[in-house]
Write an enzyme that holds these catalytic residues in place. Structure first.
Site, PDB file in Angstrom:
ATOM      1  N   CYS A 110     -14.954 -11.346  -0.431  1.00 18.56           N
ATOM      2  CA  CYS A 110     -15.872 -10.764   0.556  1.00 18.56           C
ATOM      3  C   CYS A 110     -16.970 -11.723   1.000  1.00 18.56           C
ATOM      4  O   CYS A 110     -17.360 -11.738   2.169  1.00 18.56           O
ATOM      5  CB  CYS A 110     -16.475  -9.464   0.028  1.00 18.56           C
ATOM      6  SG  CYS A 110     -17.221  -9.575  -1.599  1.00 18.56           S
ATOM      7  N   ASP A 365     -19.014  -4.990   7.385  1.00 16.41           N
ATOM      8  CA  ASP A 365     -18.444  -4.872   6.043  1.00 16.41           C
ATOM      9  C   ASP A 365     -17.060  -5.515   5.984  1.00 16.41           C
ATOM     10  O   ASP A 365     -16.152  -5.098   6.704  1.00 16.41           O
ATOM     11  CB  ASP A 365     -18.348  -3.391   5.675  1.00 16.41           C
ATOM     12  CG  ASP A 365     -18.002  -3.161   4.216  1.00 16.41           C
ATOM     13  OD1 ASP A 365     -17.768  -4.161   3.502  1.00 16.41           O
ATOM     14  OD2 ASP A 365     -17.969  -1.996   3.793  1.00 16.41           O
ATOM     15  N   HIS A 367     -15.067  -5.331   3.439  1.00 16.32           N
ATOM     16  CA  HIS A 367     -14.279  -4.638   2.414  1.00 16.32           C
ATOM     17  C   HIS A 367     -13.281  -3.657   3.018  1.00 16.32           C
ATOM     18  O   HIS A 367     -13.323  -2.451   2.781  1.00 16.32           O
ATOM     19  CB  HIS A 367     -15.209  -3.918   1.432  1.00 16.32           C
ATOM     20  CG  HIS A 367     -16.124  -4.825   0.698  1.00 16.32           C
ATOM     21  ND1 HIS A 367     -17.384  -5.128   1.159  1.00 16.32           N
ATOM     22  CD2 HIS A 367     -15.955  -5.536  -0.440  1.00 16.32           C
ATOM     23  CE1 HIS A 367     -17.967  -5.973   0.314  1.00 16.32           C
ATOM     24  NE2 HIS A 367     -17.125  -6.230  -0.661  1.00 16.32           N
TER      25      HIS A 367
END
Length: 478
Positions: A110, A365, A367
């Protein structure tokens, strides 16, 4: 025989972990983010307000939050601007990553993805300008929960049954090959070519100039491997080296600089602006695509005398938690149009911060696990590289370790940037130390980081043994 059995167990274990990560990050539920209509929203130097446009209080609120050059817009304009930022997430079914058999970065990559997003924003400023938006941004719709869970279940079954086949993408309109008629159409066509080329540099294949494979290969020289956790400071150095070593002529007009010991050495930045690439004559640099931070790209001839510089500054905004005294500092940084964002996040969970509203950060994000896309084709789909759904997080949950990013297009531009940032950095009555400082001269004149190992490079503060500073462990007391 025993070794063979152990290898099979390890392989099966790795496969199950990979499957779990793929399902976990494909099942992530996208809850709708709430925004207040009573407060301005800042996105990388631009100000938006979700009140009616004829409300007199809108312009006043935005002028207080941002500088006079920022744009006042409504919710639709904010959504188009946010969706136009390049979104890099976990991918699966990639070619094996360097030094490993892994074919996905789910669960550990990430911070690398956040770094890629920040680097992509710098390249958008470089080639397209801050006012550029993707023409298809408003047509992009978020995936609903049913689609996500169905896709995740299919991946789970396919992974357990055997090797997965390359993903099949739906029909996508081919890139226009005929020259558009009007000048406006020609300009839009040119910018879309830059957009597509920019995204292709971040493809998940060994040949991609700034792709995951290239970053991991660079990380190997710093003691990092595929599957390791990468912190924001290490990623800053990896990005710098990746940009410097990129061989695409389009990237010849830009380089990167990483601060030392939370100090930006102005002479080093100016040298980076002026120094030509090793082994690259000026003639080759002049072939690079246009470079601009304004609305329109400038001529390529401006690149013959200087390069743009991406300035990356690893900092720590507190001890175990972010010091609240730095909240306003972070807001000031994100309100600058030459800021390319902040990479950081929660502990062991990286995010790419691009703005704020009140006391909440707005972020992209990484993820979410998506399938591999072959960016070597001329008409590869762009939809999975843009996100229509912003997320918010309270400043109080932000991890203190982060890397700040800025784009400087010339040595003259850097002089202005350093002066403006120096004013932002002036400590208030509450703050004892600025987050970072500017110093005239070269870093080699101070040489505080000589012999720095990759592990120690993760910590941005490198203490001068000649100075006495009250510390506790690795943290400077604030």
């Amino acid at each position: 025989m025993e070794n063979k059995g152990s290898d099979e167990v390890e392989t099966l274990k790795t496969k199950f972990v990979s499957v779990w990560h793929n399902v976990k990050y494909s099942w992530a539920l996208k809850l709708k983010t709430s925004f207040s209509r009573n407060s301005p929203v800042i996105l990388l130097g631009k100000c938006y307000h979700f009140k009616a446009e004829d409300d007199d209080s809108v312009a006043e609120a935005c002028s207080e939050a941002c500088d006079e050059d920022s744009v006042v817009g409504n919710a639709e304009a904010f959504r188009k601007d946010f969706t136009s930022r390049v979104w890099l997430t976990y991918r699966e079914e990639c070619p094996p990553l360097p030094g490993s058999t892994l074919t996905s970065d789910c669960g550990w990559g990430c911070m690398l993805r956040a770094g890629q997003m920040m680097l992509a924003q710098a390249l958008i400023l470089h080639f397209l300008g801050r006012d550029w938006t993707w023409s298809e941004a408003m047509a992009l719709q978020p995936l609903d929960t049913e689609t996500w869970t169905t896709s995740a279940a299919k991946r789970l079954v396919a992974s357990l049954q055997g090797p997965s086949r390359p993903p099949e993408h739906g029909p996508h309109p081919p890139l226009q090959t005929q020259a558009p008629g009007s000048a406006e159409e020609a300009d839009a066509h040119l910018k879309e070519m830059y957009h597509r080329s920019l995204v292709s540099w971040f493809g998940d294949s060994p040949s991609a100039q700034l792709g995951l494979h290239r970053l991991i290969r660079t990380g190997l020289t710093m003691g990092k491997q595929a599957g390791d956790w990468y912190g924001p400071a290490v990623v800053a150095h990896i990005l710098k080296k990746a940009v410097e070593e990129a061989m695409d002529p389009g990237l010849a007009g830009i380089t990167a600089y990483v601060s030392q010991d939370c100090t930006v050495y102005s002479a080093d930045v100016i040298d980076s602006h002026r120094a030509p690439r090793a082994g690259q004559p000026s003639a080759e640099r002049s072939e690079a695509p246009p470079n601009s931070q304004s609305n329109q790209p400038v001529s390529a001839s401006t690149l013959t005398d200087s390069r743009a510089v991406i300035i990356l500054i690893p900092v720590r905004l507190g001890g175990e938690k972010t010091n609240p005294d730095y909240f306003n500092f972070a807001k000031s940084i994100l309100s600058l149009d030459y800021c390319i964002g902040i990479i950081g996040g929660k502990p062991k969970q990286a995010c790419y911060f691009v703005g704020f509203q009140d006391d909440s950060l707005i972020y992209m994000d990484p993820h979410y696990c998506q399938s591999f896309v072959d960016v070597s084709t001329s008409d590869f789909p762009l939809q999975s590289y843009h996100c229509p759904s912003p997320k918010k997080m309270p400043f109080s949950k932000m991890d203190p370790s982060c890397t700040l990013g800025f784009y400087s297009k010339s040595a003259q531009d850097y002089e202005r940037i350093s002066q403006e940032l120096s004013k932002v950095l002036q400590p208030s009555a509450k703050e004892k130390y600025p987050a970072f400082t500017f110093v005239q001269g070269h870093g080699r004149d101070y040489d505080l980081s000589a012999g720095l190992t990759p592990e120690k490079r993760e910590w941005p503060f490198i203490r001068d043994p000649r100075r006495t500073v009250t510390t506790t462990g690795d943290f400077v007391l604030l």
